[in-house]
Design a protein around this motif. Structure first.
Motif, PDB file in Angstrom:
ATOM      1  N   TYR A   1      56.271  53.757   6.626  1.00  0.00           N
ATOM      2  CA  TYR A   1      56.476  54.424   7.821  1.00  0.00           C
ATOM      3  C   TYR A   1      55.376  55.054   8.254  1.00  0.00           C
ATOM      4  N   ASP A   2      55.003  54.542   9.439  1.00  0.00           N
ATOM      5  CA  ASP A   2      53.725  55.198  10.181  1.00  0.00           C
ATOM      6  C   ASP A   2      52.716  55.507   9.272  1.00  0.00           C
TER       7      ASP A   2
ATOM      8  N   VAL B   1      56.560  53.172  13.179  1.00  0.00           N
ATOM      9  CA  VAL B   1      56.632  51.489  12.952  1.00  0.00           C
ATOM     10  C   VAL B   1      56.710  51.292  11.065  1.00  0.00           C
TER      11      VAL B   1
ATOM     12  N   GLU C   1      56.191  49.065   7.834  1.00  0.00           N
ATOM     13  CA  GLU C   1      55.438  48.112   7.388  1.00  0.00           C
ATOM     14  C   GLU C   1      55.933  47.773   5.948  1.00  0.00           C
TER      15      GLU C   1
ATOM     16  N   VAL D   1      53.350  40.409   4.708  1.00  0.00           N
ATOM     17  CA  VAL D   1      53.502  41.818   5.393  1.00  0.00           C
ATOM     18  C   VAL D   1      54.451  41.413   6.602  1.00  0.00           C
TER      19      VAL D   1
ATOM     20  N   THR E   1      56.282  43.685   9.906  1.00  0.00           N
ATOM     21  CA  THR E   1      56.250  45.113  10.730  1.00  0.00           C
ATOM     22  C   THR E   1      57.383  45.170  11.516  1.00  0.00           C
TER      23      THR E   1
END
Lengths: 108, 164
Positions: A55-56, A86, A88, A100, A102
């Motif tokens: 997260y971030d 954001v 990921e 991945v 996001t």
């Protein structure tokens, strides 16, 4: 087989400080290496070994899978929302291939 | 001629006892197998014992503050939902660091490891696992305080997962 169709579910009306549940899923056979095909040939092992949620940019959750995790591995975990950010999500298989996804966390 | 019936009788008896002993010999592995399935303490694979020993480092984990939700009876061993909740304040000083799932009778004992930190606020994770046959599932939780928690859950499996 390559992993495909990563999916996740985030709450739609979270506030800063809330404890939210994050659900993730990816399509992957998680082949154990113990099964045989119809000609009696051993199907080689092919699994996703690592799942990391950030997260971030900082890690909030990590999972290491063995062959005992079901096909299309599903994982859910909790997190206290530190602020807007954001997500990921990254799944890595044992050949090092990474998938991945996001998504921003929408806050109210 | 008076000896004939006696000899015949002896031969019949010996054949009968032979048949009985043959039948008993054929049945005994089945009976032993049935008995082993009913025992209250299920067997554990060598790999499980090794994985358990290496994770606990010989220390004895305590069985409290950890709840594992698994079905009592799993129809399909390929998809067994598991929910693990550890009672923890999840502060910097006292939080759950890792949760391990171990199976006692799967071909591979190590099922999964999850890493948590204080940002999780609640130590609760969900996943789906495979169970090759009826067995115990052992969940270990490592705390930041150095304490190790353990929970053992018995799951009956109708159709096993993990392939052939």
């Amino acid at each position: 087989m390559a992993a495909r169709n990563p999916r996740f579910r985030l709450p739609k009306n979270a506030k800063v400080g809330d404890v939210i549940e994050v659900k993730t899923l990816i399509m992957h056979p998680m082949e154990t290496g113990n099964r045989h095909d119809k000609y009696g040939k051993l199907i080689p092992r092919d699994i996703i070994t690592t799942f990391v949620a950030k997260y971030d940019g900082s890690q909030v959750f990590r999972a290491e899978f063995g062959t005992g995790i079901s096909a299309n591995p599903y994982v859910s975990f909790k997190m206290r929302v530190p602020g807007p950010g954001v997500f990921e999500f990254a799944w890595t298989d044992e050949h090092g291939i990474k998938t991945v996804a996001t998504a921003p966390l929408i806050l109210i | 001629m008076a000896k004939m019936p006696e000899r015949a009788k002896i031969s019949v008896l010996s054949r009968r006892s032979l048949l009985i002993s043959a039948a008993a010999a054929a049945l005994s592995p089945l009976l032993a197998y049935a008995a082993s399935r009913d025992t209250q303490t299920p067997e554990r694979s060598k790999e499980f014992e090794e994985a358990f020993a290496s994770l606990t480092g010989g220390a004895k984990p305590v069985a409290h503050d950890i709840a594992v939700d698994l079905p009592e009876l799993a129809d399909n061993g390929n998809f067994v939902p598991i929910t693990i909740t550890v009672e923890s304040p999840m502060t910097d000083a006292d939080h759950v660091k890792t949760i391990h799932i171990l199976s006692t009778l799967n071909p591979r004992a190590h099922v999964a490891t999850f890493q948590l930190s204080p940002i999780n606020a609640v130590a609760r994770i969900q996943s789906r696992m495979r169970l090759a046959k009826t067995q115990d599932v052992v969940v270990l939780a490592e705390l930041s305080t150095g304490e190790m928690l353990m929970s053992t859950t018995h799951v009956k499996v109708t159709i096993g997962g993990c392939g052939d």
